[in-house]
Design an enzyme around this catalytic site. Structure first.
Site, PDB file in Angstrom:
ATOM      1  N   LEU A  98     -16.696  -3.293  36.289  1.00 50.67           N
ATOM      2  CA  LEU A  98     -16.542  -4.509  37.099  1.00 50.67           C
ATOM      3  C   LEU A  98     -17.037  -4.218  38.497  1.00 50.67           C
ATOM      4  O   LEU A  98     -16.729  -3.159  39.047  1.00 50.67           O
ATOM      5  CB  LEU A  98     -15.080  -4.952  37.121  1.00 50.67           C
ATOM      6  CG  LEU A  98     -14.646  -6.062  38.085  1.00 50.67           C
ATOM      7  CD1 LEU A  98     -13.448  -6.835  37.495  1.00 50.67           C
ATOM      8  CD2 LEU A  98     -14.265  -5.549  39.481  1.00 50.67           C
ATOM      9  N   ASN A  99     -17.847  -5.156  39.058  1.00 50.55           N
ATOM     10  CA  ASN A  99     -18.086  -5.079  40.499  1.00 50.55           C
ATOM     11  C   ASN A  99     -17.966  -6.463  41.130  1.00 50.55           C
ATOM     12  O   ASN A  99     -16.932  -7.113  40.955  1.00 50.55           O
ATOM     13  CB  ASN A  99     -19.347  -4.293  40.868  1.00 50.55           C
ATOM     14  CG  ASN A  99     -20.666  -4.855  40.415  1.00 50.55           C
ATOM     15  OD1 ASN A  99     -20.934  -4.942  39.222  1.00 50.55           O
ATOM     16  ND2 ASN A  99     -21.524  -5.204  41.346  1.00 50.55           N
ATOM     17  N   ASP A 100     -18.935  -6.957  41.852  1.00 57.36           N
ATOM     18  CA  ASP A 100     -18.763  -8.089  42.760  1.00 57.36           C
ATOM     19  C   ASP A 100     -18.076  -9.312  42.148  1.00 57.36           C
ATOM     20  O   ASP A 100     -18.385  -9.707  41.023  1.00 57.36           O
ATOM     21  CB  ASP A 100     -20.129  -8.578  43.251  1.00 57.36           C
ATOM     22  CG  ASP A 100     -20.973  -7.487  43.860  1.00 57.36           C
ATOM     23  OD1 ASP A 100     -20.502  -6.345  43.958  1.00 57.36           O
ATOM     24  OD2 ASP A 100     -22.115  -7.790  44.234  1.00 57.36           O
ATOM     25  N   GLN A 113     -19.287  -9.393  38.121  1.00 54.51           N
ATOM     26  CA  GLN A 113     -20.272  -8.503  37.543  1.00 54.51           C
ATOM     27  C   GLN A 113     -19.572  -7.600  36.518  1.00 54.51           C
ATOM     28  O   GLN A 113     -18.572  -6.948  36.841  1.00 54.51           O
ATOM     29  CB  GLN A 113     -20.932  -7.672  38.633  1.00 54.51           C
ATOM     30  CG  GLN A 113     -21.661  -8.504  39.693  1.00 54.51           C
ATOM     31  CD  GLN A 113     -23.038  -8.920  39.220  1.00 54.51           C
ATOM     32  OE1 GLN A 113     -24.011  -8.198  39.384  1.00 54.51           O
ATOM     33  NE2 GLN A 113     -23.134 -10.099  38.627  1.00 54.51           N
ATOM     34  N   SER A 160     -25.451 -10.859  41.205  1.00 56.35           N
ATOM     35  CA  SER A 160     -24.470 -11.706  41.887  1.00 56.35           C
ATOM     36  C   SER A 160     -24.996 -13.083  42.281  1.00 56.35           C
ATOM     37  O   SER A 160     -26.178 -13.257  42.569  1.00 56.35           O
ATOM     38  CB  SER A 160     -23.948 -10.988  43.131  1.00 56.35           C
ATOM     39  OG  SER A 160     -23.219  -9.847  42.767  1.00 56.35           O
ATOM     40  N   ARG A 206     -31.617 -10.376  47.074  1.00 56.90           N
ATOM     41  CA  ARG A 206     -30.645 -10.747  46.035  1.00 56.90           C
ATOM     42  C   ARG A 206     -29.363 -11.303  46.666  1.00 56.90           C
ATOM     43  O   ARG A 206     -29.126 -11.156  47.851  1.00 56.90           O
ATOM     44  CB  ARG A 206     -30.295  -9.539  45.166  1.00 56.90           C
ATOM     45  CG  ARG A 206     -29.695  -8.366  45.934  1.00 56.90           C
ATOM     46  CD  ARG A 206     -29.270  -7.257  44.988  1.00 56.90           C
ATOM     47  NE  ARG A 206     -28.799  -6.087  45.720  1.00 56.90           N
ATOM     48  CZ  ARG A 206     -29.561  -5.040  46.048  1.00 56.90           C
ATOM     49  NH1 ARG A 206     -30.841  -5.034  45.714  1.00 56.90           N
ATOM     50  NH2 ARG A 206     -29.060  -4.008  46.709  1.00 56.90           N
ATOM     51  N   ASP A 207     -28.537 -11.898  45.804  1.00 57.90           N
ATOM     52  CA  ASP A 207     -27.221 -12.440  46.149  1.00 57.90           C
ATOM     53  C   ASP A 207     -27.382 -13.756  46.913  1.00 57.90           C
ATOM     54  O   ASP A 207     -28.269 -13.875  47.762  1.00 57.90           O
ATOM     55  CB  ASP A 207     -26.369 -11.462  46.956  1.00 57.90           C
ATOM     56  CG  ASP A 207     -26.292 -10.084  46.325  1.00 57.90           C
ATOM     57  OD1 ASP A 207     -26.462  -9.984  45.100  1.00 57.90           O
ATOM     58  OD2 ASP A 207     -26.064  -9.107  47.058  1.00 57.90           O
ATOM     59  N   GLU A 209     -25.990  -7.524  51.745  1.00 55.12           N
ATOM     60  CA  GLU A 209     -25.634  -7.986  50.407  1.00 55.12           C
ATOM     61  C   GLU A 209     -24.563  -9.069  50.505  1.00 55.12           C
ATOM     62  O   GLU A 209     -23.757  -9.103  51.438  1.00 55.12           O
ATOM     63  CB  GLU A 209     -25.099  -6.817  49.567  1.00 55.12           C
ATOM     64  CG  GLU A 209     -26.155  -5.781  49.209  1.00 55.12           C
ATOM     65  CD  GLU A 209     -25.713  -4.877  48.074  1.00 55.12           C
ATOM     66  OE1 GLU A 209     -26.269  -4.996  46.982  1.00 55.12           O
ATOM     67  OE2 GLU A 209     -24.812  -4.048  48.303  1.00 55.12           O
TER      68      GLU A 209
END
Length: 505
Positions: free
Chosen positions: A41-43, A59, A104, A161-162, A225
């Protein structure tokens, strides 16, 4: 982070047997924070309050505790406390712009149609993509026009990105996190009528990576980010996470004024004193008018330990963000978390004398919510000790101090003895603590196995700790100089999940 770009497309039947069960057995796995069923798991992504339901996308890699071939996990809640796993929302394609990951992004309401704007990764490129959802947000269709922006606006960028997307004056606007080589991090501004055809406007704001170094705690990095733009009580906030050549540093935010096509800053501030332990935050405004914020609590143990545990990454507790009297953001856990409190222990008022150390009878555990009001005289400091073993060989110390000559105090986390595991990160974390003339500190500490979140007079500090001893459960308080404890209340916190969960809901 490293990225494996050769893995085949993931399928539910490919999920390793026993991964979720192994994750559930890990003693360091938090129980009242949100965690993925297993794997990586991330963002936080797509955070929204939709028809009375909170949606938290994130994520996710359901195949391993590693940052490979990222999917979008999905969970829902009606109270920000109890969560239900929903079907995986986005899966990398067999080919096309998101072949190597769905990175993301955000969820927006396009005239009643739930729409995800996310970064598709193909090889070394990340480009904006769109997917539309069913009315219940449980199934998603990628747009055939993907990627909806064919290339970054210039060649001399560090990354691209993001997304942050909103509706303004009848048009969609979007920020994409990026950085200009030799200059600094930036947020590129775009505009669209339909979320598919985007016109580049220009950089909303660009930082100066030449000011300071990566060792500084307010260096703005070479890339921004997870940019997030919002207004709170008349002040505009541009939040971002400072990144540099693959290294995640910390979240920062500018306060200032967003007007036209630019953001005019008046101050740069740290969002959380935990540095990378609270990263890539995303916020939303809920139906109650609150600004609710989540962040990603990264790991502080080595890759071998993570792989053995079968899971990696924790979502922070949801926070309510307000504007403090000093013009900076103030943060506190959402009040709904009190629903998890069990078995209250209230000590009443007492004084901790200079040099003394008191263990608190009846207050112990690895799932705790502790609230205390402290009064510090000039030159005094108080230290709340948690996860302490019987022999004191393991202990984590949260210190608040008041300088002898007035001014702001300091919030400091000492992790030098948090774990007997030499591979566990033990670096301290610290930041400025606002104090009134009476030296009052409203301190709240939430302990959830390896997840630790601290709130002191509106400032936040998140971190990870990995005690090895089963008896590292005690709580105590120490002082330098006399410290008046006006109240100290503690609760055991109930878990929000019961047993292993399917990796592919």
């Amino acid at each position: 982070m490293t990225h494996d770009l050769t893995l085949p497309r993931a399928r539910p039947e490919d999920a390793p047997k026993g991964l979720a069960e192994r994750a559930d057995l890990d003693p360091h796995r938090p129980r009242f924070h949100f965690t993925a069923p297993g794997g990586w798991l991330n963002d936080p992504n797509g955070l929204a309050h939709w028809d009375g339901v909170y949606h938290l996308f994130y994520q996710y890699n359901p195949l391993a505790a590693a940052h490979h071939r990222i999917h979008w996990g999905h969970a829902t809640s009606r109270d920000l406390v109890h969560w239900r796993d929903e079907p995986v929302a986005l899966v990398p394609g067999t080919d096309g712009p998101d072949r190597d990951g769905c990175w993301s992004g955000v969820l927006v309401d396009d005239g009643g149609t739930p729409t995800l704007v996310y970064s598709g990764r193909h090889g070394e490129r990340e480009l904006p993509c769109v997917a539309t959802g069913s009315p219940d947000l449980r199934s998603w269709r990628k747009d055939p026009a993907n990627p909806v922006i064919a290339a970054p606006p210039r060649d001399d960028i560090t990354a691209f990105r993001d997304h942050c997307v909103w509706r303004e004056n009848g048009k969609w606007r979007q920020l994409v996190g990026s950085g200009i080589r030799g200059v600094g991090g930036t947020a590129f501004l775009y505009e669209s009528e339909d979320l598919r055809d985007w016109r580049y406007v220009g950089p909303l704001l660009t930082g100066d990576a030449g000011t300071g170094t990566a060792a500084d705690l307010d260096w703005t990095g070479t890339m921004w980010e997870c940019v997030d733009l919002f207004r709170i009580d008349g002040t505009d906030v541009l939040a971002f996470s400072a990144w540099d050549e693959g290294a995640t540093h910390y979240p920062l935010y500018w306060t200032g004024r967003y007007e036209g096509d630019t953001f005019t800053p008046d101050g740069l501030h740290r969002l959380d004193y935990g540095q990378r332990y609270f990263y890539a935050p995303q916020s939303t405004r809920d139906a109650l008018g609150r600004r609710v914020l989540f962040g990603w609590l990264q790991e502080g143990r080595d890759e071998d330990a993570v792989a053995e545990a079968g899971w990696c990454g924790v979502m922070s507790l949801p926070r309510v963000v307000t504007l403090g009297a000093d013009g900076r953001l103030a943060q506190a856990p959402v009040p709904e978390l009190a629903r998890l409190r069990r078995e209250a222990v209230r000590t009443g008022a007492f004084t901790v004398t200079d040099g003394s150390c008191l263990r608190l009878d009846g207050v112990q555990g690895d799932q705790l919510d502790i609230e205390t009001t402290l009064r510090l005289v000039p030159g005094a400091s108080a230290r709340l000790v948690v996860r302490e073993s019987e022999d004191g060989s393991e202990r984590t110390v949260i210190e608040v101090s008041r300088p002898a000559d007035g001014g702001a105090g300091t919030l400091r986390l000492h992790r030098g003895a948090s774990s007997l595991d030499p591979a566990a990160d033990s670096e301290p974390r610290y930041g400025e603590l606002p104090l009134n003339g009476e030296g009052v500190v409203e301190l709240r500490v939430l302990v959830d196995h390896s997840a630790l979140e601290i709130f002191a007079n509106g400032r936040a500090l998140a971190a990870r700790i990995y005690p090895t001893r089963a008896d590292a459960l005690a709580v105590g308080i120490e002082a330098t100089g006399p410290v008046a404890v006006e109240r100290l209340d503690a609760w055991r916190m109930a878990p929000v999940f019961d047993g292993p969960r399917p990796l592919w809901p």
